[in-house]
Design a protein around this motif. Structure first.
Motif, PDB file in Angstrom:
ATOM      1  N   LEU A   1       0.827  -1.202   0.000  1.00 11.39           N
ATOM      2  CA  LEU A   1       0.000   0.000   0.000  1.00 11.39           C
ATOM      3  C   LEU A   1       0.869   1.263   0.000  1.00 11.39           C
ATOM      4  N   ILE A   2       1.870   1.265   0.856  1.00 16.09           N
ATOM      5  CA  ILE A   2       2.742   2.444   0.946  1.00 16.09           C
ATOM      6  C   ILE A   2       3.607   2.554  -0.298  1.00 16.09           C
ATOM      7  N   MET A   3       3.996   1.429  -0.881  1.00 12.98           N
ATOM      8  CA  MET A   3       4.778   1.463  -2.121  1.00 12.98           C
ATOM      9  C   MET A   3       3.974   2.082  -3.254  1.00 12.98           C
ATOM     10  N   VAL A   4       2.698   1.727  -3.371  1.00 13.01           N
ATOM     11  CA  VAL A   4       1.841   2.330  -4.399  1.00 13.01           C
ATOM     12  C   VAL A   4       1.688   3.827  -4.157  1.00 13.01           C
ATOM     13  N   SER A   5       1.517   4.209  -2.905  1.00 11.05           N
ATOM     14  CA  SER A   5       1.327   5.623  -2.582  1.00 11.05           C
ATOM     15  C   SER A   5       2.580   6.458  -2.854  1.00 11.05           C
ATOM     16  N   SER A   6       3.743   5.815  -2.948  1.00 11.61           N
ATOM     17  CA  SER A   6       4.987   6.566  -3.176  1.00 11.61           C
ATOM     18  C   SER A   6       5.029   7.225  -4.546  1.00 11.61           C
ATOM     19  N   ALA A   7       4.115   6.836  -5.449  1.00  7.83           N
ATOM     20  CA  ALA A   7       4.062   7.483  -6.764  1.00  7.83           C
ATOM     21  C   ALA A   7       3.376   8.842  -6.695  1.00  7.83           C
ATOM     22  N   ILE A   8       2.681   9.121  -5.607  1.00 11.15           N
ATOM     23  CA  ILE A   8       1.864  10.337  -5.523  1.00 11.15           C
ATOM     24  C   ILE A   8       2.693  11.624  -5.375  1.00 11.15           C
ATOM     25  N   PRO A   9       3.749  11.674  -4.545  1.00  8.96           N
ATOM     26  CA  PRO A   9       4.455  12.954  -4.353  1.00  8.96           C
ATOM     27  C   PRO A   9       5.011  13.566  -5.622  1.00  8.96           C
ATOM     28  N   LEU A  10       5.417  12.761  -6.593  1.00 10.07           N
ATOM     29  CA  LEU A  10       5.965  13.329  -7.832  1.00 10.07           C
ATOM     30  C   LEU A  10       4.890  14.110  -8.582  1.00 10.07           C
ATOM     31  N   SER A  11       3.695  13.530  -8.721  1.00  6.40           N
ATOM     32  CA  SER A  11       2.603  14.249  -9.386  1.00  6.40           C
ATOM     33  C   SER A  11       2.210  15.490  -8.592  1.00  6.40           C
ATOM     34  N   TYR A  12       2.176  15.354  -7.274  1.00  8.83           N
ATOM     35  CA  TYR A  12       1.841  16.500  -6.433  1.00  8.83           C
ATOM     36  C   TYR A  12       2.858  17.633  -6.594  1.00  8.83           C
ATOM     37  N   ALA A  13       4.119  17.281  -6.788  1.00 11.25           N
ATOM     38  CA  ALA A  13       5.159  18.302  -6.933  1.00 11.25           C
ATOM     39  C   ALA A  13       4.914  19.148  -8.178  1.00 11.25           C
ATOM     40  N   PHE A  14       4.613  18.496  -9.297  1.00 15.39           N
ATOM     41  CA  PHE A  14       4.322  19.244 -10.515  1.00 15.39           C
ATOM     42  C   PHE A  14       3.049  20.071 -10.356  1.00 15.39           C
ATOM     43  N   TYR A  15       2.036  19.472  -9.755  1.00 12.94           N
ATOM     44  CA  TYR A  15       0.762  20.175  -9.554  1.00 12.94           C
ATOM     45  C   TYR A  15       0.974  21.408  -8.676  1.00 12.94           C
ATOM     46  N   ALA A  16       1.679  21.254  -7.566  1.00 12.10           N
ATOM     47  CA  ALA A  16       1.909  22.378  -6.651  1.00 12.10           C
ATOM     48  C   ALA A  16       2.730  23.469  -7.322  1.00 12.10           C
ATOM     49  N   CYS A  17       3.700  23.082  -8.119  1.00 11.50           N
ATOM     50  CA  CYS A  17       4.532  24.054  -8.832  1.00 11.50           C
ATOM     51  C   CYS A  17       3.672  24.916  -9.750  1.00 11.50           C
ATOM     52  N   MET A  18       2.788  24.275 -10.504  1.00  9.45           N
ATOM     53  CA  MET A  18       1.955  25.004 -11.463  1.00  9.45           C
ATOM     54  C   MET A  18       0.874  25.829 -10.773  1.00  9.45           C
ATOM     55  N   VAL A  19       0.278  25.293  -9.708  1.00 13.95           N
ATOM     56  CA  VAL A  19      -0.719  26.061  -8.971  1.00 13.95           C
ATOM     57  C   VAL A  19      -0.061  27.262  -8.282  1.00 13.95           C
ATOM     58  N   GLY A  20       1.188  27.118  -7.874  1.00 16.67           N
ATOM     59  CA  GLY A  20       1.915  28.243  -7.310  1.00 16.67           C
ATOM     60  C   GLY A  20       2.057  29.382  -8.306  1.00 16.67           C
ATOM     61  N   VAL A  21       2.282  29.051  -9.583  1.00 16.91           N
ATOM     62  CA  VAL A  21       2.353  30.073 -10.626  1.00 16.91           C
ATOM     63  C   VAL A  21       1.003  30.762 -10.784  1.00 16.91           C
ATOM     64  N   VAL A  22      -0.074  29.975 -10.818  1.00 23.82           N
ATOM     65  CA  VAL A  22      -1.425  30.537 -10.926  1.00 23.82           C
ATOM     66  C   VAL A  22      -1.715  31.469  -9.754  1.00 23.82           C
ATOM     67  N   ASN A  23      -1.333  31.051  -8.553  1.00 22.37           N
ATOM     68  CA  ASN A  23      -1.552  31.874  -7.365  1.00 22.37           C
ATOM     69  C   ASN A  23      -0.738  33.154  -7.431  1.00 22.37           C
ATOM     70  N   GLY A  24       0.516  33.040  -7.850  1.00 17.66           N
ATOM     71  CA  GLY A  24       1.370  34.222  -7.944  1.00 17.66           C
ATOM     72  C   GLY A  24       0.870  35.232  -8.954  1.00 17.66           C
TER      73      GLY A  24
END
Length: 278
Positions: A131-154
Motif C-alpha cells: 500500500l505504501i509502495m503504491v502511494s509513493s508514486a503520488i508525491p511526484l505528481s503532487y510536486a508538478f501540480y503544486a509548482c503550477m498552482v503556485g504560478v497561478v496563485n502568484g
C-alpha cells in the motif's frame, strides 16, 4: 520620471483589494467543495471497505499525506512568491520550477518507497508495505501540480486556482471510490488517489499557456527555491508528523494484538471526518 509616470506606476490599492476579495471567495468555494468531497469519500469508503481494510487505507494515506503536505506547501508557496515578484517572467519561472519539481517530489517519493518496509514493520503489519509502495508514486505528481498552482496563485488567477482545486477534489473522490467499488480493496483506493494526482498534474499543465516570457532578473534555481521553501517544508513536516502519531500508535497496537484488527479502521474513519474541515 514625470508625475504622470509615477502615478501610473503606483500600486492600485482598490483594484488589488477587489482582486484579493474575489480570490478569497473563489478559494472559499473550492474549500467547500473539498469539505463535501472529503466527507463523501470518508462515508462511502466506510461502507465499501471492511473496517480492517479502511484502517490500512487510512494509514497509507496518512503517511503519504505527511510527505505530500511538505512538498505541496514548499513548492506552492515558493513558486507563488517568485512569480508574484516577477509576473512578467512567469513563463521562464515555471520552466525553472518544473526542473526543481521532479527533484523534490521524486526524492520524497523515493524515500517513501524505500522506507515502506520499515514503516510496515513499525506498524507491526507487513501487508502495509505494498500500500505504501503504491502511494509513493503520488508525491511526484503532487510536486508538478503544486509548482503550477503556485504560478497561478502568484499571478492572482484565483478563479483558475479554485477550479483546479475543485476538479482535483472531485476527481480524487471519484477515483478513490472507484478503486474500492471495483473490489480492489484498500490498494485500489490508494491507486485511485495516485491516478487522480497524475491526471490533475496533466490537466493543470494544459491551463498554463500564453505566459509572459520576459527573462527574470534572478533565475529560480533549486537552491534559491529551497532557501525560502525549506523553512516552510520543515515546519510542515513537523506539523504533519504530529498529526500522524495518533493513528500510527493505534495501528501499531493493533498489529501487536493489543487492540482488535478493526479498531484502526474505526479510529481512522473518525479522525478523517474530524480533520476534513482542517
Amino acid at each position: 520620471m514625470c508625475i504622470r509616470d509615477r502615478m501610473s506606476s503606483a500600486p492600485t490599492t482598490s483594484s488589488d483589494a477587489v482582486t484579493v476579495g474575489r480570490g478569497a471567495l473563489f478559494i472559499a468555494l473550492a474549500k467547500v467543495v473539498f469539505l463535501v468531497t472529503g466527507a463523501t469519500t470518508s462515508f462511502a469508503l466506510a461502507a465499501l471497505l471492511p473496517p480492517e481494510a479502511y484502517g490500512d487505507y487510512g494509514l497509507a494515506i496518512r503517511v503519504v499525506s505527511l510527505v505530500n503536505m511538505v512538498v505541496v506547501q514548499g513548492l506552492l508557496q515558493g513558486m507563488s512568491r517568485a512569480v508574484s515578484h516577477a509576473p512578467t517572467s512567469s513563463g521562464p519561472l515555471l520552466r525553472q520550477g518544473r526542473r526543481a519539481a521532479p527533484v523534490i517530489g521524486g526524492a520524497a517519493g523515493l524515500i517513501l518507497l524505500v522506507a515502506s518496509p520499515l514503516i510496515a514493520q513499525l506498524m507491526a503489519d507487513e501487508k502495509l508495505t505494498p500500500l505504501i509502495m503504491v502511494s509513493s508514486a503520488i508525491p511526484l505528481s503532487y510536486a508538478f501540480y503544486a509548482c503550477m498552482v503556485g504560478v497561478v496563485n502568484g499571478l492572482q488567477r484565483f478563479k483558475v486556482q479554485a477550479l483546479l482545486d475543485m476538479g482535483f477534489s472531485t476527481g480524487k473522490m471519484v477515483l478513490i471510490l472507484a478503486g474500492a467499488t471495483l473490489g480492489m480493496g484498500a490498494i485500489g483506493s490508494v491507486a485511485g488517489f495516485a491516478l487522480a494526482a497524475l491526471v490533475m498534474a496533466v490537466v493543470t499543465a494544459t491551463q498554463l499557456r500564453r505566459l509572459d516570457e520576459h527573462p527574470p532578473a534572478t533565475p529560480l534555481t533549486l537552491g534559491g527555491l529551497l532557501s525560502f521553501s525549506g523553512w516552510v517544508m520543515g515546519y510542515q513536516a513537523l506539523l504533519s508528523l504530529l498529526m500522524f502519531v495518533d493513528l500510527g500508535l493505534v495501528r501499531r497496537a493493533a498489529g501487536l494484538g493489543q487492540l482488535s484488527d478493526d479498531t484502526p479502521g474505526f479510529y481512522a474513519a473518525a479522525i478523517n471526518m474530524a480533520q476534513v474541515p482542517y
